[in-house]
Motif scaffolding. Sequence first.
Motif, PDB file in Angstrom:
ATOM      1  N   SER A 153     137.107 107.321  76.996  1.00 11.98           N
ATOM      2  CA  SER A 153     137.528 107.352  78.397  1.00 11.98           C
ATOM      3  C   SER A 153     137.386 108.763  78.939  1.00 11.98           C
ATOM      4  O   SER A 153     137.542 109.742  78.204  1.00 11.98           O
ATOM      5  CB  SER A 153     138.993 106.913  78.520  1.00 11.98           C
ATOM      6  OG  SER A 153     139.132 105.610  77.999  1.00 11.98           O
TER       7      SER A 153
ATOM      8  N   LYS B 115     138.776 112.271  77.563  1.00  7.27           N
ATOM      9  CA  LYS B 115     140.169 112.388  77.104  1.00  7.27           C
ATOM     10  C   LYS B 115     140.199 112.814  75.645  1.00  7.27           C
ATOM     11  O   LYS B 115     140.994 113.637  75.238  1.00  7.27           O
ATOM     12  CB  LYS B 115     140.889 111.041  77.274  1.00  7.27           C
ATOM     13  CG  LYS B 115     141.336 110.784  78.711  1.00  7.27           C
ATOM     14  CD  LYS B 115     142.052 109.448  78.835  1.00  7.27           C
ATOM     15  CE  LYS B 115     142.289 109.115  80.308  1.00  7.27           C
ATOM     16  NZ  LYS B 115     142.543 107.696  80.535  1.00  7.27           N
ATOM     17  N   SER B 116     139.317 112.198  74.853  1.00  5.91           N
ATOM     18  CA  SER B 116     139.262 112.483  73.415  1.00  5.91           C
ATOM     19  C   SER B 116     137.944 111.968  72.869  1.00  5.91           C
ATOM     20  O   SER B 116     137.389 110.997  73.376  1.00  5.91           O
ATOM     21  CB  SER B 116     140.435 111.790  72.720  1.00  5.91           C
ATOM     22  OG  SER B 116     140.188 111.674  71.344  1.00  5.91           O
TER      23      SER B 116
ATOM     24  N   SER C 226     138.618 111.877  81.330  1.00  8.16           N
ATOM     25  CA  SER C 226     139.847 112.407  81.935  1.00  8.16           C
ATOM     26  C   SER C 226     139.568 112.927  83.338  1.00  8.16           C
ATOM     27  O   SER C 226     140.441 112.905  84.200  1.00  8.16           O
ATOM     28  CB  SER C 226     140.448 113.501  81.062  1.00  8.16           C
ATOM     29  OG  SER C 226     139.504 114.524  80.822  1.00  8.16           O
ATOM     30  N   SER C 227     138.348 113.416  83.551  1.00  3.22           N
ATOM     31  CA  SER C 227     137.984 113.886  84.890  1.00  3.22           C
ATOM     32  C   SER C 227     136.468 113.918  85.011  1.00  3.22           C
ATOM     33  O   SER C 227     135.754 113.935  83.999  1.00  3.22           O
ATOM     34  CB  SER C 227     138.548 115.289  85.155  1.00  3.22           C
ATOM     35  OG  SER C 227     137.920 116.223  84.302  1.00  3.22           O
TER      36      SER C 227
ATOM     37  N   GLU D  69     132.511 105.218  84.569  1.00  6.03           N
ATOM     38  CA  GLU D  69     133.587 104.948  83.598  1.00  6.03           C
ATOM     39  C   GLU D  69     133.245 103.744  82.723  1.00  6.03           C
ATOM     40  O   GLU D  69     133.497 103.745  81.513  1.00  6.03           O
ATOM     41  CB  GLU D  69     134.908 104.719  84.346  1.00  6.03           C
ATOM     42  CG  GLU D  69     135.338 105.965  85.097  1.00  6.03           C
ATOM     43  CD  GLU D  69     136.780 105.895  85.585  1.00  6.03           C
ATOM     44  OE1 GLU D  69     137.639 105.425  84.824  1.00  6.03           O
ATOM     45  OE2 GLU D  69     137.029 106.286  86.736  1.00  6.03           O
TER      46      GLU D  69
ATOM     47  N   GLN E 257     134.655 115.351  81.734  1.00  5.73           N
ATOM     48  CA  GLN E 257     135.446 115.681  80.556  1.00  5.73           C
ATOM     49  C   GLN E 257     136.010 114.380  79.985  1.00  5.73           C
ATOM     50  O   GLN E 257     136.428 113.490  80.736  1.00  5.73           O
ATOM     51  CB  GLN E 257     136.608 116.618  80.915  1.00  5.73           C
ATOM     52  CG  GLN E 257     136.263 118.109  80.750  1.00  5.73           C
ATOM     53  CD  GLN E 257     135.297 118.597  81.815  1.00  5.73           C
ATOM     54  OE1 GLN E 257     135.504 118.341  83.000  1.00  5.73           O
ATOM     55  NE2 GLN E 257     134.240 119.274  81.411  1.00  5.73           N
TER      56      GLN E 257
END
Length: 177
Positions: free
Chosen positions: A97, A130-131, A99-100, A87, A128
């Motif tokens: 960031s 977040k954006s 998400s998973s 992360e 994956q």
Amino acid sequence: MHPKDAFKYCPACGKRGMMYNNKVGYLKCISCGFQYFINEAGAVAAIITDMEGRILFTKRAKAPAKNKLDLPGGFVDIGETAEHALEREIKEELDISLSSYRYFMSQPNKYIFGDMTYFTLDLAYICQAKSFDNIKALDDISGIRFIPPEEVNPDDIGLASIKEIIKQYLNSLNSTS
Ligand SMILES: [Zn+2]
């Protein structure tokens, strides 16, 4: 250079004569018995895909393998978990960031920096985001490319371990479709 060849003098007593034990992987001083272990350092690599399944590659700004494709990631700090390193590195290199993510595989690597060989164990995660809205090329990367799996050429990837991780990822896509 293998680290065993860099230690000519004992860091504890200063005398010459560090013997390398190939089986256990440590240097031992013949005078005072001081032992120094040579181990793999932990590193993380992220396979981040977008909605269409394209893989996010970074372009390396620095040696080793400058200008070659890479996956985002980096060394795990002392006292840090691999997941935290994942992360943190994604935030530092791309300012996004996750998400998973899930663990995929590990691959040993030799990382030549300066004249020294560093041994790493690269831990790959399938991730994956977040954006991708605010994605940037930061830190030690000079660019970002999303490449469809069928267009990935493993020979464009600089580091041997990352090349192998991508090959196995592409194989896993073929075996499930
Ligand atoms: Zn010594």
